[in-house]
Design a protein around this motif. Sequence first.
Motif, mmCIF file in Angstrom:
data_model
loop_
_atom_site.group_PDB
_atom_site.id
_atom_site.type_symbol
_atom_site.label_atom_id
_atom_site.label_comp_id
_atom_site.label_asym_id
_atom_site.label_seq_id
_atom_site.Cartn_x
_atom_site.Cartn_y
_atom_site.Cartn_z
ATOM 1 N N ARG A 287 0.814 -1.409 -0.146
ATOM 2 C CA ARG A 287 -0.186 -0.205 -0.034
ATOM 3 C C ARG A 287 0.875 1.572 -0.222
ATOM 4 N NH1 ARG A 287 -4.162 1.560 4.811
ATOM 5 N NH2 ARG A 287 -5.261 3.662 3.413
ATOM 6 N N LEU A 288 1.883 1.128 0.723
ATOM 7 C CA LEU A 288 2.746 2.280 0.740
ATOM 8 C C LEU A 288 3.221 2.787 -0.458
ATOM 9 C CD1 LEU A 288 4.034 4.586 2.003
ATOM 10 C CD2 LEU A 288 5.605 2.622 3.179
ATOM 11 N N GLU A 289 3.780 1.508 -1.128
ATOM 12 C CA GLU A 289 4.584 1.982 -2.943
ATOM 13 C C GLU A 289 3.428 2.592 -3.422
ATOM 14 O OE1 GLU A 289 8.083 -1.858 -2.614
ATOM 15 O OE2 GLU A 289 5.825 -2.625 -3.066
ATOM 16 N N LEU A 290 2.399 1.541 -2.997
ATOM 17 C CA LEU A 290 1.174 2.151 -4.848
ATOM 18 C C LEU A 290 0.920 3.710 -4.071
ATOM 19 C CD1 LEU A 290 -1.155 -0.284 -4.135
ATOM 20 C CD2 LEU A 290 0.232 0.462 -5.897
ATOM 21 N N GLU A 291 0.806 4.263 -2.484
ATOM 22 C CA GLU A 291 0.627 5.534 -2.438
ATOM 23 C C GLU A 291 1.526 6.167 -3.092
ATOM 24 O OE1 GLU A 291 0.054 5.970 2.065
ATOM 25 O OE2 GLU A 291 -1.916 4.696 1.778
ATOM 26 N N MET A 292 3.453 5.747 -2.664
ATOM 27 C CA MET A 292 4.790 6.654 -3.162
ATOM 28 C C MET A 292 4.077 6.909 -4.697
ATOM 29 S SD MET A 292 5.828 7.996 -0.513
ATOM 30 C CE MET A 292 7.579 8.148 -1.690
ATOM 31 N N GLU A 293 3.924 5.907 -5.087
ATOM 32 C CA GLU A 293 3.894 5.786 -7.025
ATOM 33 C C GLU A 293 2.939 6.935 -7.281
ATOM 34 O OE1 GLU A 293 2.318 2.925 -10.167
ATOM 35 O OE2 GLU A 293 3.999 2.666 -9.085
ATOM 36 N N ASP A 294 1.536 7.103 -6.681
ATOM 37 C CA ASP A 294 0.516 8.322 -6.555
ATOM 38 C C ASP A 294 1.226 9.525 -6.544
ATOM 39 O OD1 ASP A 294 -1.215 6.676 -7.338
ATOM 40 O OD2 ASP A 294 -2.191 6.602 -5.549
ATOM 41 N N GLN A 295 2.346 9.272 -5.782
ATOM 42 C CA GLN A 295 2.550 10.884 -5.838
ATOM 43 C C GLN A 295 3.674 11.207 -6.794
ATOM 44 O OE1 GLN A 295 1.285 13.425 -4.449
ATOM 45 N NE2 GLN A 295 -0.364 11.996 -3.733
ATOM 46 N N MET A 296 4.254 10.399 -7.573
ATOM 47 C CA MET A 296 4.970 10.697 -8.309
ATOM 48 C C MET A 296 5.123 11.605 -9.640
ATOM 49 S SD MET A 296 7.607 6.986 -7.349
ATOM 50 C CE MET A 296 9.031 7.535 -8.841
ATOM 51 N N SER A 297 5.619 12.252 -10.506
ATOM 52 C CA SER A 297 4.725 12.819 -11.398
ATOM 53 C C SER A 297 5.605 11.991 -12.258
ATOM 54 C CB SER A 297 5.901 14.338 -12.116
ATOM 55 O OG SER A 297 5.774 15.168 -12.450
ATOM 56 N N PRO A 298 4.491 12.110 -13.370
ATOM 57 C CA PRO A 298 4.750 11.419 -15.074
ATOM 58 C C PRO A 298 5.557 11.455 -15.866
ATOM 59 C CG PRO A 298 2.342 12.022 -14.856
ATOM 60 C CD PRO A 298 3.533 12.661 -13.798
ATOM 61 N N ASN A 299 5.978 12.573 -15.078
ATOM 62 C CA ASN A 299 6.986 13.324 -16.252
ATOM 63 C C ASN A 299 8.170 14.235 -15.246
ATOM 64 O OD1 ASN A 299 8.899 14.718 -18.344
ATOM 65 N ND2 ASN A 299 6.955 15.521 -19.064
ATOM 66 N N PRO A 300 9.003 13.795 -14.450
ATOM 67 C CA PRO A 300 9.574 13.924 -13.293
ATOM 68 C C PRO A 300 10.902 15.451 -14.183
ATOM 69 C CG PRO A 300 10.664 11.914 -13.977
ATOM 70 C CD PRO A 300 9.329 11.640 -14.567
ATOM 71 N N LYS A 301 10.864 15.132 -15.633
ATOM 72 C CA LYS A 301 12.163 16.087 -15.692
ATOM 73 C C LYS A 301 11.286 17.754 -15.734
ATOM 74 C CE LYS A 301 14.232 12.844 -18.959
ATOM 75 N NZ LYS A 301 15.473 12.991 -19.441
ATOM 76 N N GLU A 302 9.788 17.609 -15.826
ATOM 77 C CA GLU A 302 9.516 18.673 -16.144
ATOM 78 C C GLU A 302 8.785 19.086 -14.798
ATOM 79 O OE1 GLU A 302 6.198 18.866 -19.125
ATOM 80 O OE2 GLU A 302 4.658 19.076 -17.157
ATOM 81 N N MET A 303 8.884 20.668 -14.292
ATOM 82 C CA MET A 303 8.212 21.008 -13.759
ATOM 83 C C MET A 303 6.416 21.093 -12.743
ATOM 84 S SD MET A 303 7.757 25.361 -12.624
ATOM 85 C CE MET A 303 6.619 25.862 -13.964
ATOM 86 N N ASP A 304 6.043 20.769 -11.503
ATOM 87 C CA ASP A 304 4.933 20.819 -10.945
ATOM 88 C C ASP A 304 4.259 21.825 -11.623
ATOM 89 O OD1 ASP A 304 5.154 18.025 -11.688
ATOM 90 O OD2 ASP A 304 5.836 17.915 -9.294
ATOM 91 N N VAL A 305 2.914 21.653 -11.167
ATOM 92 C CA VAL A 305 2.561 23.098 -10.839
ATOM 93 C C VAL A 305 0.845 22.830 -10.278
ATOM 94 C CG1 VAL A 305 2.880 25.253 -12.986
ATOM 95 C CG2 VAL A 305 0.689 22.948 -13.035
ATOM 96 N N HIS A 306 0.835 24.338 -9.207
ATOM 97 C CA HIS A 306 -0.724 23.978 -8.545
ATOM 98 C C HIS A 306 -1.592 24.504 -9.666
ATOM 99 C CE1 HIS A 306 -3.104 26.358 -5.016
ATOM 100 N NE2 HIS A 306 -3.512 24.103 -6.225
ATOM 101 N N LEU A 307 -3.172 23.072 -10.242
ATOM 102 C CA LEU A 307 -3.736 23.205 -10.531
ATOM 103 C C LEU A 307 -5.039 24.050 -9.678
ATOM 104 C CD1 LEU A 307 -5.130 23.871 -13.546
ATOM 105 C CD2 LEU A 307 -5.200 21.166 -13.424
ATOM 106 N N VAL A 308 -6.119 24.905 -10.210
ATOM 107 C CA VAL A 308 -7.346 24.972 -9.103
ATOM 108 C C VAL A 308 -8.196 24.842 -10.448
ATOM 109 C CG1 VAL A 308 -8.345 26.433 -7.836
ATOM 110 C CG2 VAL A 308 -6.146 26.393 -7.301
ATOM 111 N N VAL A 309 -8.764 24.220 -9.901
ATOM 112 C CA VAL A 309 -10.817 23.865 -10.548
ATOM 113 C C VAL A 309 -11.833 23.789 -9.603
ATOM 114 C CG1 VAL A 309 -11.589 22.378 -12.665
ATOM 115 C CG2 VAL A 309 -9.476 22.060 -12.166
ATOM 116 N N GLU A 310 -12.663 24.975 -10.398
ATOM 117 C CA GLU A 310 -14.318 25.056 -9.387
ATOM 118 C C GLU A 310 -15.633 24.266 -10.245
ATOM 119 O OE1 GLU A 310 -14.883 27.895 -7.548
ATOM 120 O OE2 GLU A 310 -12.173 28.619 -6.378
ATOM 121 N N PHE A 311 -16.158 23.955 -10.102
ATOM 122 C CA PHE A 311 -17.486 23.888 -11.254
ATOM 123 C C PHE A 311 -17.900 23.942 -9.483
ATOM 124 C CE2 PHE A 311 -14.610 20.990 -12.969
ATOM 125 C CZ PHE A 311 -15.404 20.989 -14.225
#
Length: 79
Positions: free
Chosen positions: A3-27
């Motif tokens: 379970r810990l490995e799955l949680e860690m994988e969920d937090q990894m970027s699918p494109n680690p060479k690229e910058m992460d951003v904070h995305l805000v979506v409101e519906f």
Amino acid sequence: MTRLELEMEDQMSPNPKEMDVHLVVEFGNVRFDYTACATAASLFMQECRNYRYPKHLAVVHDDPRRYPRMPNERLYLEH
């Protein structure tokens, strides 16, 4: 996988060479804050503007690491 490995994988970027951003979506009255790599966020925003009508959609310039990763982020990179 544990379970810990799955949680860690969920937090990894699918494109680690690229910058992460904070995305805000409101519906309506519901706000979602996500971390996403810049390309996935950009493609998601384009799709939202073409097919959905969010109340608010933006990339916020702050530390994105405190938010969960955007669900299905990898799918936006496989277009």
